[in-house]
Scaffold this motif. Structure first.
Motif, PDB file in Angstrom:
ATOM      1  N   ASP A  64     -58.952   0.819 -51.692  1.00  0.00           N
ATOM      2  CA  ASP A  64     -59.120   2.268 -51.550  1.00  0.00           C
ATOM      3  C   ASP A  64     -58.502   2.952 -52.761  1.00  0.00           C
ATOM      4  N   SER A  65     -59.338   3.656 -53.525  1.00  0.00           N
ATOM      5  CA  SER A  65     -58.872   4.281 -54.757  1.00  0.00           C
ATOM      6  C   SER A  65     -57.994   5.501 -54.531  1.00  0.00           C
ATOM      7  N   HIS A  66     -57.944   5.987 -53.284  1.00  0.00           N
ATOM      8  CA  HIS A  66     -57.142   7.177 -52.999  1.00  0.00           C
ATOM      9  C   HIS A  66     -56.818   7.199 -51.504  1.00  0.00           C
ATOM     10  N   LEU A  67     -55.694   6.613 -51.174  1.00  0.00           N
ATOM     11  CA  LEU A  67     -55.253   6.502 -49.787  1.00  0.00           C
ATOM     12  C   LEU A  67     -53.748   6.728 -49.753  1.00  0.00           C
ATOM     13  N   HIS A  68     -53.304   7.536 -48.815  1.00  0.00           N
ATOM     14  CA  HIS A  68     -51.873   7.857 -48.748  1.00  0.00           C
ATOM     15  C   HIS A  68     -51.158   6.783 -47.925  1.00  0.00           C
ATOM     16  N   LEU A  69     -50.993   5.615 -48.539  1.00  0.00           N
ATOM     17  CA  LEU A  69     -50.500   4.443 -47.811  1.00  0.00           C
ATOM     18  C   LEU A  69     -49.052   4.588 -47.371  1.00  0.00           C
ATOM     19  N   THR A  70     -48.163   4.941 -48.306  1.00  0.00           N
ATOM     20  CA  THR A  70     -46.744   4.986 -47.944  1.00  0.00           C
ATOM     21  C   THR A  70     -46.479   6.081 -46.920  1.00  0.00           C
ATOM     22  N   ARG A  71     -47.126   7.229 -47.100  1.00  0.00           N
ATOM     23  CA  ARG A  71     -46.964   8.315 -46.124  1.00  0.00           C
ATOM     24  C   ARG A  71     -47.611   7.940 -44.795  1.00  0.00           C
ATOM     25  N   GLY A  72     -48.776   7.304 -44.851  1.00  0.00           N
ATOM     26  CA  GLY A  72     -49.433   6.855 -43.631  1.00  0.00           C
ATOM     27  C   GLY A  72     -48.580   5.870 -42.865  1.00  0.00           C
ATOM     28  N   GLY A  73     -47.967   4.927 -43.587  1.00  0.00           N
ATOM     29  CA  GLY A  73     -47.090   3.962 -42.943  1.00  0.00           C
ATOM     30  C   GLY A  73     -45.850   4.597 -42.359  1.00  0.00           C
ATOM     31  N   ARG A  74     -45.354   5.593 -43.023  1.00  0.00           N
ATOM     32  CA  ARG A  74     -44.135   6.281 -42.584  1.00  0.00           C
ATOM     33  C   ARG A  74     -44.328   6.964 -41.229  1.00  0.00           C
ATOM     34  N   PRO A 125     -39.997  15.935 -35.545  1.00  0.00           N
ATOM     35  CA  PRO A 125     -38.833  15.053 -35.574  1.00  0.00           C
ATOM     36  C   PRO A 125     -39.164  13.707 -36.204  1.00  0.00           C
ATOM     37  N   PRO A 126     -38.299  13.196 -37.073  1.00  0.00           N
ATOM     38  CA  PRO A 126     -38.568  11.932 -37.762  1.00  0.00           C
ATOM     39  C   PRO A 126     -38.268  10.725 -36.890  1.00  0.00           C
ATOM     40  N   MET A 127     -38.741   9.568 -37.332  1.00  0.00           N
ATOM     41  CA  MET A 127     -38.345   8.310 -36.724  1.00  0.00           C
ATOM     42  C   MET A 127     -37.138   7.752 -37.476  1.00  0.00           C
ATOM     43  N   THR A 128     -36.499   6.755 -36.905  1.00  0.00           N
ATOM     44  CA  THR A 128     -35.373   6.098 -37.567  1.00  0.00           C
ATOM     45  C   THR A 128     -35.889   5.213 -38.701  1.00  0.00           C
ATOM     46  N   ASP A 129     -34.979   4.763 -39.565  1.00  0.00           N
ATOM     47  CA  ASP A 129     -35.364   3.873 -40.663  1.00  0.00           C
ATOM     48  C   ASP A 129     -36.005   2.592 -40.137  1.00  0.00           C
ATOM     49  N   ALA A 130     -35.448   2.045 -39.068  1.00  0.00           N
ATOM     50  CA  ALA A 130     -36.009   0.817 -38.494  1.00  0.00           C
ATOM     51  C   ALA A 130     -37.409   1.055 -37.945  1.00  0.00           C
ATOM     52  N   GLU A 131     -37.601   2.220 -37.330  1.00  0.00           N
ATOM     53  CA  GLU A 131     -38.929   2.557 -36.794  1.00  0.00           C
ATOM     54  C   GLU A 131     -39.932   2.785 -37.912  1.00  0.00           C
ATOM     55  N   ILE A 132     -39.491   3.389 -39.011  1.00  0.00           N
ATOM     56  CA  ILE A 132     -40.386   3.616 -40.149  1.00  0.00           C
ATOM     57  C   ILE A 132     -40.796   2.294 -40.777  1.00  0.00           C
ATOM     58  N   LEU A 133     -39.864   1.357 -40.916  1.00  0.00           N
ATOM     59  CA  LEU A 133     -40.212   0.037 -41.453  1.00  0.00           C
ATOM     60  C   LEU A 133     -41.207  -0.659 -40.546  1.00  0.00           C
ATOM     61  N   ASN A 134     -40.967  -0.614 -39.251  1.00  0.00           N
ATOM     62  CA  ASN A 134     -41.896  -1.215 -38.302  1.00  0.00           C
ATOM     63  C   ASN A 134     -43.262  -0.528 -38.379  1.00  0.00           C
ATOM     64  N   SER A 135     -43.247   0.787 -38.475  1.00  0.00           N
ATOM     65  CA  SER A 135     -44.467   1.568 -38.563  1.00  0.00           C
ATOM     66  C   SER A 135     -45.279   1.181 -39.797  1.00  0.00           C
ATOM     67  N   PHE A 155     -40.370  11.206 -53.453  1.00  0.00           N
ATOM     68  CA  PHE A 155     -39.984   9.951 -54.103  1.00  0.00           C
ATOM     69  C   PHE A 155     -38.549  10.078 -54.607  1.00  0.00           C
ATOM     70  N   PRO A 156     -37.707   9.044 -54.395  1.00  0.00           N
ATOM     71  CA  PRO A 156     -37.995   7.748 -53.760  1.00  0.00           C
ATOM     72  C   PRO A 156     -37.675   7.690 -52.266  1.00  0.00           C
ATOM     73  N   LYS A 157     -37.110   8.768 -51.731  1.00  0.00           N
ATOM     74  CA  LYS A 157     -36.588   8.737 -50.365  1.00  0.00           C
ATOM     75  C   LYS A 157     -37.630   8.283 -49.349  1.00  0.00           C
ATOM     76  N   ASP A 158     -38.822   8.816 -49.422  1.00  0.00           N
ATOM     77  CA  ASP A 158     -39.823   8.552 -48.391  1.00  0.00           C
ATOM     78  C   ASP A 158     -40.650   7.289 -48.645  1.00  0.00           C
ATOM     79  N   TYR A 159     -40.265   6.533 -49.659  1.00  0.00           N
ATOM     80  CA  TYR A 159     -40.958   5.288 -49.983  1.00  0.00           C
ATOM     81  C   TYR A 159     -40.176   4.063 -49.514  1.00  0.00           C
ATOM     82  N   TYR A 163     -48.904   3.181 -56.917  1.00  0.00           N
ATOM     83  CA  TYR A 163     -48.628   4.557 -56.475  1.00  0.00           C
ATOM     84  C   TYR A 163     -48.406   5.511 -57.642  1.00  0.00           C
ATOM     85  N   TYR A 164     -48.796   6.746 -57.393  1.00  0.00           N
ATOM     86  CA  TYR A 164     -48.612   7.849 -58.330  1.00  0.00           C
ATOM     87  C   TYR A 164     -47.571   8.813 -57.763  1.00  0.00           C
ATOM     88  N   LEU A 165     -46.835   9.473 -58.655  1.00  0.00           N
ATOM     89  CA  LEU A 165     -45.768  10.370 -58.226  1.00  0.00           C
ATOM     90  C   LEU A 165     -46.272  11.811 -58.185  1.00  0.00           C
TER      91      LEU A 165
END
Length: 603
Positions: free
Chosen positions: A94-104, A231-241, A267-271, A289-291
């Protein structure tokens, strides 16, 4: 991951000595780590070759040919997979997909992607509200269209309130409009006196009270800010997500994606979720990824800081074979130059924004001087023309600096021939996404059928010879599923089965697949190492549930992978291959919609 260019001398020898096999004699005896046999393998070379079997070693293709020819590569420790006559393609990219944000966010979101009826969507909303704990929200954040529903309409505020009760709920349609239920309005303290951001508004009913509908007209700041308040998820939940989301992409045949950053994603916090996977060697797909600058008016300083602390084409000390790699800047370079793709509102015009040109030129000049690749979000031809004025000026002032970088426009729905030729002259590319598949009906309503026939002008981009890649722009502006996007390229139809494209603008199945594989690889400077299954290329591939090349056109959106391989390793397997499926941790948190519904829906 470094870009390893295949040895050209070896490659030439392979072609001459073994025209179909594509291998040298030293590799012929029991050297493969993996062999896939008894398949219909689309090599996707210039000759559109199909093979029965393929041999893999060290994450790369070492041979392809008939089953009997590839048998000689089998050794005592070679893993052999019988494809059972299934079709095999290079892994989708996929030439343009918000992967890291989608995973988060994946585990926290209720996906309406693919849902067939509004009745079912509202039932999912009700069920999720019942299991969502105090302090959390029900959230449907894009990836759907009202035209995919049998009812052919949006939900009403009353229906959303009835389904969700006192559980705060946010439903987003693209970056055009959103719905907050009454509990969410109360939670956020929004009432009739609350001011909306510029270019947006809170809808009011005839009685003067808020309906809960948020309207971007066309600025989506009102929608961004509501997402940011969840409300955000925890770091462990984000990794699992992140792990769950990347497995979902593998299930659909994706082995690569180019991440375009996104608003509200720093970047870099949400990655960290993706970076942790990369550090641990757990990336099941290749990610470039692009910044994307976040601070309006301070974009130049953000890029300066990033350039001082990050090196393009790898992430610090990481040189992972699976790939987690910084490519450059974009898709916004400056917020003042953004043109929002809201076809429910009038087209935004750059000339209406004071100071945009100088801000934009300063950032482009910085990127060109530092030889940083970049990409630019641009929906409309008028915007592209004005940006090209800046690019041509910077190119002249930097002594043809555009010849030293790789750059591209994203989206380009209404780009015109004159702009295409200017893009070609500056060696640019265009990444097209299936946004019209989710909003084509509204585009036609606003701009007319004639303009929609070539929105974007894919065939002309092809014929002019501009590098072109395909994608989705998931997860908010469209679904992340690549198969509806491929169907759109081939049929010109939206997810509501409305054909907006001219037949003259459509691609063949082979052309569509090519730009979704090797074409997309151009945008991360990897077209010489991935996107085909030729000898020396990365062994990234997908065994499909049905034959993409022969099934009826309307079945293409239903395709999935039954076995996906990245870098020569199995990253997903199902059906007759399910015993090969790598173990994935249980989904957390327990209330996650993904645990109950999965991702892309089929009913």
């Amino acid at each position: 991951m470094n870009h390893h260019i295949p040895n050209k001398t070896l490659f030439t020898f392979c072609i001459v000595a073994f025209i179909f096999l594509g291998c040298n004699k030293e590799a012929k005896k029991g050297t493969a780590e993996l062999i896939i046999r008894n398949g219909k393998i689309a090599i996707m070379d210039d000759k559109n070759t199909f093979a029965d079997a393929i041999a893999v070693k060290d994450g790369k293709v070492i041979a392809f040919g008939t089953d009997s020819e590839i048998t000689s590569f089998q050794g005592e420790n070679t893993q052999v997979v019988d494809a059972k006559k299934r079709t095999i393609i290079p892994g989708l990219n996929d030439s343009h997909l918000h992967l890291t944000r989608g995973g988060r966010f994946y585990n926290a979101e209720l996906r309406w992607d693919g849902v067939k009826t509004l009745k079912r969507a509202l039932q999912m909303l009700k069920e999720q509200a019942e299991r969502t704990p105090e302090g959390q929200w029900v959230r449907v954040i894009g990836g759907w269209s009202p035209f995919q529903f049998e009812e052919n309409r949006f939900p009403t505020p009353e229906e959303i309130n009835e389904a969700t009760g006192n559980v705060p709920t946010y439903v987003l349609y693209l970056y055009s409009r959103g719905w907050l239920n009454q509990a969410a309005l109360d939670k956020l303290g929004i009432d009739e006196n609350t001011e909306a951001p510029d270019g947006s508004r809170f809808e009011k009913g005839a009685d003067g009270k808020l309906t809960g509908v948020l309207l971007a007209e066309p600025n989506p700041g009102i929608l961004y800010s509501r997402i940011g308040a969840l409300p955000p998820m925890t770091d462990a939940e984000i990794l699992n997500s992140t792990k769950q989301f990347y497995r979902e992409l593998n299930r659909l045949g994706l082995t690569s994606g180019i991440d375009a950053g996104g608003g509200g994603h720093k970047f870099p916090k949400d990655y960290e979720g993706t970076k942790t996977l990369a550090n641990d060697g757990g990336m099941p797909l290749r990610l470039s990824y692009y910044l994307f600058p976040q601070n309006k008016g301070n974009e130049y300083k953000e890029f300066q800081d990033w350039m001082a602390n990050n090196e393009i084409f790898h992430d610090g000390a990481l040189h992972l074979e699976h790939g987690y790699e910084l490519e450059g800047g974009g898709e916004f370079l400056t917020w003042s130059a953004g043109d929002f793709e809201n076809f429910l509102a009038p087209q935004p015009l750059l000339e209406d924004r004071e100071g945009w040109r100088q801000e934009f030129k300063d950032v482009v000049t910085l990127l060109v001087n530092k030889k940083w690749p970049f990409r630019v979000h641009a929906t409309y031809g008028e915007t592209i023309s004005k940006m090209l004025d800046v690019f041509e000026e910077v190119n002249q002032e930097t002594n043809n600096g555009f010849s030293n970088i790789r750059w591209a426009f994203d989206h380009a729905e209404t780009v015109q021939t004159s702009e295409l030729r200017r893009i070609k002259n500056l060696n640019g590319g265009i990444a097209v996404q299936a946004r019209m598949a989710y909003a084509g009906e509204y585009f036609v309503e606003r701009y007319g059928e004639e303009k929609a026939k070539y929105a974007p002008p894919i065939r002309e981009i092809f014929e002019i010879g501009i590098p072109i890649g395909a994608g989705t722009d998931g997860t908010r502006v469209a679904s992340y599923n690549p198969w509806p996007a491929l169907h759109w390229l081939i049929s010109g139809k939206t997810v509501g089965a409305f054909q907006h494209m001219s037949d003259a603008n459509l691609l063949s199945r082979e052309e569509a697949l090519r730009i979704y594989t090797n074409g997309s690889a151009w945008f991360s400077k990897e077209e010489e190492v991935k996107g085909t299954l030729e000898v020396g290329m990365y062994a990234d591939l997908a065994i499909l549930s049905e034959d993409y090349f022969t099934i009826s056109e309307d079945k293409i959106p239903e395709l999935v992978s039954v076995l996906t391989i990245t870098n020569g390793k199995i990253v997903y397997a199902n059906e007759e291959f399910s015993d090969l499926n790598p173990k994935l941790p249980d989904i957390i948190p327990d209330w996650s919609p993904v645990k109950y519904y999965g991702g892309y829906q089929k009913k």
